[in-house]
Design an enzyme around this catalytic site. Structure first.
Site, PDB file in Angstrom:
ATOM      1  N   HIS A 195       0.810  -1.213   0.000  1.00  0.00           N
ATOM      2  CA  HIS A 195       0.000   0.000   0.000  1.00  0.00           C
ATOM      3  C   HIS A 195       0.839   1.257   0.000  1.00  0.00           C
ATOM      4  O   HIS A 195       0.460   2.266  -0.578  1.00  0.00           O
ATOM      5  CB  HIS A 195      -0.996  -0.022   1.150  1.00  0.00           C
ATOM      6  CG  HIS A 195      -2.127  -0.910   0.831  1.00  0.00           C
ATOM      7  ND1 HIS A 195      -3.099  -0.553  -0.071  1.00  0.00           N
ATOM      8  CD2 HIS A 195      -2.392  -2.173   1.182  1.00  0.00           C
ATOM      9  CE1 HIS A 195      -3.918  -1.556  -0.228  1.00  0.00           C
ATOM     10  NE2 HIS A 195      -3.517  -2.560   0.527  1.00  0.00           N
ATOM     11  N   GLU A 253      -5.674 -12.121 -11.929  1.00  0.00           N
ATOM     12  CA  GLU A 253      -4.763 -11.906 -10.805  1.00  0.00           C
ATOM     13  C   GLU A 253      -4.200 -13.226 -10.302  1.00  0.00           C
ATOM     14  O   GLU A 253      -3.245 -13.257  -9.551  1.00  0.00           O
ATOM     15  CB  GLU A 253      -5.516 -11.258  -9.637  1.00  0.00           C
ATOM     16  CG  GLU A 253      -6.202  -9.977  -9.998  1.00  0.00           C
ATOM     17  CD  GLU A 253      -6.812  -9.299  -8.795  1.00  0.00           C
ATOM     18  OE1 GLU A 253      -6.190  -8.384  -8.258  1.00  0.00           O
ATOM     19  OE2 GLU A 253      -7.935  -9.690  -8.409  1.00  0.00           O
ATOM     20  N   ASN A 284      -0.357  -6.661  -9.499  1.00  0.00           N
ATOM     21  CA  ASN A 284       0.113  -6.696  -8.099  1.00  0.00           C
ATOM     22  C   ASN A 284      -0.142  -8.081  -7.519  1.00  0.00           C
ATOM     23  O   ASN A 284       0.750  -8.718  -6.963  1.00  0.00           O
ATOM     24  CB  ASN A 284      -0.633  -5.673  -7.231  1.00  0.00           C
ATOM     25  CG  ASN A 284      -0.593  -4.279  -7.813  1.00  0.00           C
ATOM     26  OD1 ASN A 284       0.269  -3.976  -8.607  1.00  0.00           O
ATOM     27  ND2 ASN A 284      -1.534  -3.434  -7.425  1.00  0.00           N
ATOM     28  N   ASP A 285      -1.363  -8.550  -7.658  1.00  0.00           N
ATOM     29  CA  ASP A 285      -1.679  -9.870  -7.125  1.00  0.00           C
ATOM     30  C   ASP A 285      -1.130 -10.974  -8.015  1.00  0.00           C
ATOM     31  O   ASP A 285      -0.664 -12.000  -7.520  1.00  0.00           O
ATOM     32  CB  ASP A 285      -3.196 -10.030  -6.936  1.00  0.00           C
ATOM     33  CG  ASP A 285      -3.644  -9.389  -5.641  1.00  0.00           C
ATOM     34  OD1 ASP A 285      -2.984  -9.636  -4.615  1.00  0.00           O
ATOM     35  OD2 ASP A 285      -4.630  -8.627  -5.640  1.00  0.00           O
ATOM     36  N   ARG A 324       2.756  -9.836  -1.062  1.00  0.00           N
ATOM     37  CA  ARG A 324       3.077  -8.515  -1.604  1.00  0.00           C
ATOM     38  C   ARG A 324       3.400  -7.492  -0.525  1.00  0.00           C
ATOM     39  O   ARG A 324       3.910  -6.419  -0.814  1.00  0.00           O
ATOM     40  CB  ARG A 324       1.930  -8.011  -2.485  1.00  0.00           C
ATOM     41  CG  ARG A 324       0.637  -7.757  -1.751  1.00  0.00           C
ATOM     42  CD  ARG A 324      -0.521  -7.599  -2.713  1.00  0.00           C
ATOM     43  NE  ARG A 324      -0.837  -6.213  -3.014  1.00  0.00           N
ATOM     44  CZ  ARG A 324      -1.908  -5.811  -3.697  1.00  0.00           C
ATOM     45  NH1 ARG A 324      -2.749  -6.693  -4.206  1.00  0.00           N
ATOM     46  NH2 ARG A 324      -2.136  -4.548  -3.925  1.00  0.00           N
ATOM     47  N   CYS A 355      -4.059  -3.070 -14.994  1.00  0.00           N
ATOM     48  CA  CYS A 355      -4.423  -2.031 -14.031  1.00  0.00           C
ATOM     49  C   CYS A 355      -3.625  -2.162 -12.737  1.00  0.00           C
ATOM     50  O   CYS A 355      -3.901  -1.476 -11.768  1.00  0.00           O
ATOM     51  CB  CYS A 355      -5.925  -2.057 -13.745  1.00  0.00           C
ATOM     52  SG  CYS A 355      -6.465  -3.580 -12.955  1.00  0.00           S
TER      53      CYS A 355
END
Ligand code: PEP
Ligand code: MG
Length: 561
Positions: free
Chosen positions: A187, A413, A436-437, A447, A486
């Site tokens: 984050h 993902e 990201n995932d 992550r 994305c």
């Protein structure tokens, strides 16, 4: 000079003094008694003085704040003087409890009571817990939890940042973010990029530096240098001069030879969407709807949801807005939907899977989306997170059709979705790669963990191959379904070129990165991007993939990216 290598997650070269984020306040031991020689009267007076100091500090900050921040601070300041909270603690002190333990327990009961009242009151429950931690910090004589306040701009150093920290992070005061933990998909990275702040994560040892140390942060190279010399000062000045060149995006993403790659924005609500529209975003590629649900103890009503969604749709009339249905679970827990006791939350009931255990929430969300769409002019596409099989994709498409949603899609993902993109894309209209995932699942590396940052990068050739397979699947059987990206990968200008070369059709990122990505993309032809993609795919490691591609893109160094 002392160097702290880390992982660069948001570009920028800057010098400033640091402020450390205080460690969270630990719970005072259960059964902790009054100190010998202290009377209950003295302890109660000490508690009241601490509560008064917390009130005054929050009130003073409220006086200097504006808008939502002011209201939050005012409400929290009042809570520090709440009679029920203080009286409850005084009663426990009279029975022999230490003031710290007393305020802790009293805070728990008041918070639980507010929680049970529901609605507005329930939302105040977390304020009580915040105030309780501040009073304990005051009694212990340690810094209050949360982002430090300062009249001077500073570089924030933390172990890692949580989504809730963003509410109090003032981008006019914070010059850069540096964390000792956290990975490139954490984050902290997402927050830094959305605020346009240079950031480095996983810089082991930075959390030991004393407050006030002067450091140089290079968010592209991923390094921190304490007590910088003149050459680093010059580098920071040069960056300040080029940064303004990257402030503008023309509004059309394309390669040098005119191959169009629409550049879209990732948003969490109406304010973000309006800001993204101003920065030239060609639409929204990821609307993270859980931001409308976070810090809620109960499900928002269909009407509340529809109003929140319409706020985003209205920022992009006539343009594409890709909304992602609720992605609760793992790093985004939601009390009414996810089970915090799961042993392995990233592999648990998260995203689309919450519909297995709590049916109804997704149906109501789709109903709210359809309602908002009818009342707006945006071209609304809807995708589900954490889809793993073609069967799930088909079921989601049916749910969308029943709700009256025209364009259903999925996020890719989970590696299984990338590997079976051909069959999945038979069922839905589009796919969007959540890199990201996808990276954390492909590399089996959480992550959020700093020590795994080297594994957890979308430059991993394995991840790039999964992107390539997804694109291949989208072109199978004569269908040609759009595949966007994305995840944070799209915001890395060099990686954006590689993704374009791999055949992705749109790139969606935090709006602050649009100008940099557009500037680099327009320096290469599609054929050159395809060559760079091949080069990256053939690299034996993520480090080499990145270095080889960057070497062929001299514009990156020119722009300090
Ligand atoms: C992703 O996983 O890449 C993504 C875009 O979703 P989030 O970061 O919200 O999990
Ligand atoms: Mg995700």
């Amino acid at each position: 000079m002392q160097n702290f290598p880390g992982v660069g997650v948001s570009p920028g070269r800057i010098i400033g003094t640091i402020r450390q984020m205080p460690k969270p306040i630990s719970e005072p031991p259960a059964g902790e008694q009054l100190a010998a020689g202290t009377t209950p009267e003295e302890a109660t007076a000490a508690l009241k003085a601490a509560a008064g100091a917390v009130h005054d500090e929050l009130k003073a900050r409220a006086d200097h704040a504006t808008g939502d921040g002011k209201a939050v601070l005012e409400a929290t300041a009042l809570m520090a003087k709440d009679t029920m909270l203080i009286k409850g603690a005084a009663k426990l002190i009279a029975r022999g409890s230490s003031p710290q333990r007393a305020i802790w327990e009293s805070g728990s009961s008041v918070s639980e009571m507010l929680h049970n009242l529901g609605g507005y009151m329930a939302e105040r429950a977390t304020d009580v817990l915040d105030v309780r931690a501040r009073i304990v910090a005051e009694l212990r004589g340690v810094p209050a939890p949360g982002i430090p306040t300062s009249n001077e701009p500073f570089i924030l150093v933390a172990e890692d940042l949580a989504p809730a920290d963003t509410a109090t992070l003032d981008p006019n005061k914070v010059l850069a973010l540096v964390t000792a933990g956290g990975g490139p998909q954490s984050h902290t990275a997402i927050i830094a990029r959305s605020l346009g702040l240079p950031a480095v994560v996983a810089a082991v040892g930075v959390d030991e530096l004393p407050d006030g140390t002067e450091v140089y942060v290079d968010g592209a190279a991923g390094s921190i240098t304490a007590n910088p010399d003149d050459s680093l000062r010059a580098a920071a000045e040069a960056w300040a001069a080029t940064a303004s060149l990257l402030a503008e995006f023309s509004g059309t993403g394309s390669t040098a030879d005119g191959h169009l790659v629409p550049l879209l924005a990732n948003v969490g609500g109406a304010k973000d969407a309006q800001a993204a529209a101003k920065l030239g975003a060609q639409g929204v590629g990821l609307f993270r709807t859980e931001f409308c649900f976070l810090e809620r103890d109960t499900e928002p009503t269909v009407e509340e949801q529809a109003a929140a969604y319409k706020g985003v749709f209205d920022a992009f009339p006539g343009k594409k807005v890709v909304l992602r249905t609720l992605d609760a679970g793992a790093d985004k827990p939601l009390p009414f939907l996810t089970d915090s006791t799961e042993p392995n939350p990233a592999l648990g009931v998260r995203g689309y899977r919450t519909d297995f255990t709590t049916p109804g929430v997704l149906d109501r969300q789709l109903e709210a989306i359809a309602k908002a769409e009818k009342e707006s002019e945006a071209d609304v596409w809807v995708m589900a997170p954490m889809i793993s099989t073609a069967e799930e994709a088909a079921r989601f498409a049916t749910m969308c059709a029943e709700a009256g949603i025209k364009t259903p899609g999925v996020m890719v993902e989970v590696p299984s979705a990338a590997l079976t993109a051909d069959t999945i894309l038979r069922e839905v209209g589009f796919a969007s790669l959540g890199t990201n995932d996808l990276t954390q699942y492909a590399m089996a590396a959480d992550r959020q963990l700093g020590p795994l940052a080297g594994l957890n990068t979308p430059w991993q050739p394995a991840v790039l191959r999964l992107v390539g397979l997804t694109v291949e699947g989208s072109r199978a059987e004569g269908h040609n379904k759009p595949v966007g990206v994305c995840g944070e990968a799209a915001a890395d200008p060099a990686l954006a070129v590689v993704l374009t070369g791999l055949g992705v059709t749109t790139l969606s990122m935090t709006a602050r990165s649009l100008a940099a990505v557009a500037a680099v993309l327009k320096t290469v032809t599609l054929a050159e991007a395809q060559e760079l993609a091949k080069l990256a795919l053939s690299a034996p490691s993520a480090v080499e993939a990145r270095a080889w591609v960057r070497e062929k893109l001299p514009v990156l160094e020119e722009l300090g990216l």
